[in-house]
Design a protein around this motif. Structure first.
Motif, short mmCIF file in Angstrom:
data_model
loop_
_atom_site.label_atom_id
_atom_site.label_comp_id
_atom_site.label_asym_id
_atom_site.label_seq_id
_atom_site.Cartn_x
_atom_site.Cartn_y
_atom_site.Cartn_z
N GLY A 185 0.79 -1.21 0.00
CA GLY A 185 0.00 0.00 0.00
C GLY A 185 0.83 1.27 0.00
O GLY A 185 0.48 2.25 -0.65
N LEU A 186 1.95 1.25 0.69
CA LEU A 186 2.78 2.45 0.82
C LEU A 186 3.52 2.80 -0.46
O LEU A 186 3.77 3.97 -0.75
CB LEU A 186 3.79 2.27 1.95
N TYR A 187 3.91 1.80 -1.23
CA TYR A 187 4.81 2.01 -2.35
C TYR A 187 4.22 1.52 -3.67
O TYR A 187 4.88 0.84 -4.46
CB TYR A 187 6.15 1.33 -2.08
N SER A 188 2.98 1.89 -3.94
CA SER A 188 2.35 1.66 -5.24
C SER A 188 2.46 0.20 -5.70
O SER A 188 2.81 -0.08 -6.83
CB SER A 188 2.95 2.59 -6.30
N ARG A 189 2.16 -0.71 -4.78
CA ARG A 189 2.12 -2.15 -5.04
C ARG A 189 3.50 -2.78 -5.25
O ARG A 189 3.61 -3.92 -5.68
CB ARG A 189 1.22 -2.49 -6.23
N SER A 190 4.57 -2.04 -4.97
CA SER A 190 5.91 -2.60 -5.11
C SER A 190 6.22 -3.52 -3.93
O SER A 190 5.68 -3.36 -2.83
CB SER A 190 6.96 -1.50 -5.21
N GLN A 191 7.13 -4.45 -4.16
CA GLN A 191 7.47 -5.46 -3.17
C GLN A 191 8.95 -5.46 -2.84
O GLN A 191 9.77 -4.90 -3.57
CB GLN A 191 7.07 -6.85 -3.68
#
Length: 539
Positions: free
Chosen positions: A410-416
């Motif tokens: 949620g914090l980083y535009s769906r990045s993992q």
């Protein structure tokens, strides 16, 4: 969170084989870097820019092309949602189009090659400095050649008026081999935090192993119906030799739990990883596997409460990577830890702090979500539409190998945060197994059965009592390396790329016999930049 304070410079995108400045190749190469600082820190800053040209596309588009073109996944849509001009459906049906977003990764790799060449000019051609850069240049050529067939051998900075010509796939393969053999002893052999995500001696060996096991694919007519079964591979003993180099190093092992080595907490401590692409959601972003593999509405319970991952996700999920039933059938060995890497059947919530499944059913609007192995389309056509309902969203299992951190999502535009392995020790063991099965001389007391059973033992799956067949080996590779972008490569080498799976050969009957689809079309933008080229056969 791991690696949060490590910042890498990400290669900026360039158009296909574009050159930012004109360079006179007749000028003494040393004269072009006399003002460049000759320090380890300065060299590290300069070379780091070439290592990550593959990061962006690996995190999404390249993975789409590999997953959908293989038997792993089908790119379903929901009454038109996520059809996206056929980007997911076309590769699922082997109906590849030059403008499909998922096969448009040529410019990213050619940009990486251009950067490699410029860095070698800037740093003066010192062998100790340029060896890892040349290794990356060879790797980028390998990915291009593997996917598109004939590609240019770009081994220098282009002159402004220099026209590019494509070399035959066989010539590219031989050039890659010569490059890797020449620089092999000059690449760092250390395996630690400082070399993680960068080319090492063992990355070079692993790339050679991939090149050698696929030697017939790259040096013979890939559209022949007989090359995989009847032609002897002249590089099989060489393949075993480079595998042995990695095995005998003692630097790698299979001690890590199968699922945990793909968690967001993975990194250089995973001893199975020979070469991996580092990602952190905050500043090495671009990995979005979780977005497409979770259940369509897994972000919440449909009533504002916690979703599949134990919390309410701040971003929605697509969930359109539906596992083909034929591939799902592989995950049926008793006790096999790899079985736990799929969402299947009745779903239960996950613990967001440990990434482990709990005993709490995942409910959507009060009903437990149940995924079916079979995929039932509303209409059997190229839309691959399963419907935009709970029943439609639940068609097909989903991969859960690269499980997301729900907070970062949620914090980083769906990045993992999950690092993605490219070369693994487990692959080296099964590659040596395959080479011996295909005719290489066995070494160090290893047999195909003993190598195969090393994999079975560490995942707690039943061992075998005789040498595996090639079909059994292909199945095992499917279980072990699914969602790691090698399945298309494996299917082509085993002569199985045209097999029946999903709806591919039903909706597109020509896919069963059209062998030209073993190579992707050249993206339209690349052809527009190189008007002297022709499109690949079959497109």
């Amino acid at each position: 969170m791991k690696k949060r304070n490590i910042i890498f410079l990400i290669a900026s995108g360039l158009m296909a084989f574009a050159v930012s400045s004109c360079t006179d190749l007749d000028v003494d190469i040393k004269s072009q870097y006399t003002s460049y600082p000759d320090s380890e820190i300065a060299i590290e800053a300069k070379t780091s820019d070439v290592y990550y040209a593959f990061r962006g596309v690996l995190g999404r588009r390249y993975n789409e092309a590999m997953s959908f073109s293989s038997d792993e996944c089908m790119g379903v849509s929901y009454d038109g949602d996520y059809y996206d001009s056929g980007n997911y459906a076309h590769p699922s049906l082997h109906n590849f189009m030059p403008d499909d977003a998922c096969i448009g990764f040529w410019p990213d790799l050619s940009s990486g090659i251009t950067k490699c060449n410029q860095v070698m000019v800037d740093l003066g051609g010192d062998d100790a400095v340029t060896a890892p850069v040349r290794a990356m240049r060879a790797f980028y050529h390998f990915i291009l050649m593997d996917n598109y067939g004939d590609v240019p051998i770009l081994d220098h900075v282009l002159d402004a008026d220099e026209a590019l010509e494509r070399s035959s796939r066989a010539d590219v393969a031989r050039w890659i081999e010569s490059e890797l053999l020449e620089i092999r002893d000059g690449v760092n052999a250390a395996v630690d935090a400082s070399t993680y995500g960068k080319p090492t001696r063992w990355m070079v060996d692993a790339l050679l192993a991939k090149l050698y096991i696929n030697w017939n694919v790259y040096t013979m007519d890939v559209t022949s119906s007989s090359w995989s079964a009847t032609a002897a591979n002249e590089k099989l003993d060489d393949c075993v030799a480079v595998c042995d180099d990695i095995i005998q190093s003692g630097l790698f092992n299979l001690d890590d739990d199968y699922l945990e080595k793909f968690y967001p907490t993975n990194g250089y401590h995973i001893k199975d990883f020979i070469y991996a692409m580092p990602y952190t959601a905050a500043n090495q972003d671009g990995l979005t596997y979780g977005r497409f593999r979770t259940w369509r509405k897994g972000d919440s319970d449909g009533e504002g409460g916690a979703g599949l991952y134990g919390v309410k996700l701040a971003k929605s999920a697509a969930g359109n990577f539906a596992v083909n039933p034929e591939f799902a059938d592989l995950f049926s060995l008793e006790g096999d830890r790899r079985n736990d890497a799929l969402f299947k059947g009745a779903l239960y919530q996950y613990d967001p702090s440990t990434y482990d499944v709990t005993s709490s059913p995942f409910l959507y609007k009060g009903e437990q979500v149940v995924l079916t192995k079979e995929i039932a389309l509303k209409d059997v056509d190229e839309n691959l539409n399963v419907g935009n309902t709970v029943a439609g969203w639940s068609q097909g299992y989903r991969f859960n190998k690269f499980i997301m951190d729900p907070t970062d999502y949620g914090l980083y535009s769906r990045s993992q945060d999950n690092d993605v392995p490219i070369f693994r020790y487990a692959d080296i063991l099964l590659t040596k197994c395959e080479a011996i099965l295909r005719g290489a001389t066995a070494t160090d007391g290893d047999t195909p059965m003993s190598l195969f059973n090393q994999i079975r033992l560490y995942v707690n799956a039943p061992t075998i009592g005789a040498n595996p067949t090639l079909d059994e080996l292909l199945d095992e590779r499917g279980r072990e390396f699914f969602d790691e972008n090698w399945r298309r490569n494996d299917l082509i080498r085993f002569g199985r790329f045209e097999d029946d799976w999903g709806y591919k050969n039903i909706i597109n009957p020509s896919a069963k016999t059209d062998l030209t689809k073993r190579i992707f079309p050249v993206p339209t933008g690349v052809l527009n930049e190189n008007t002297n080229w022709s499109q690949n056969d079959g497109y």
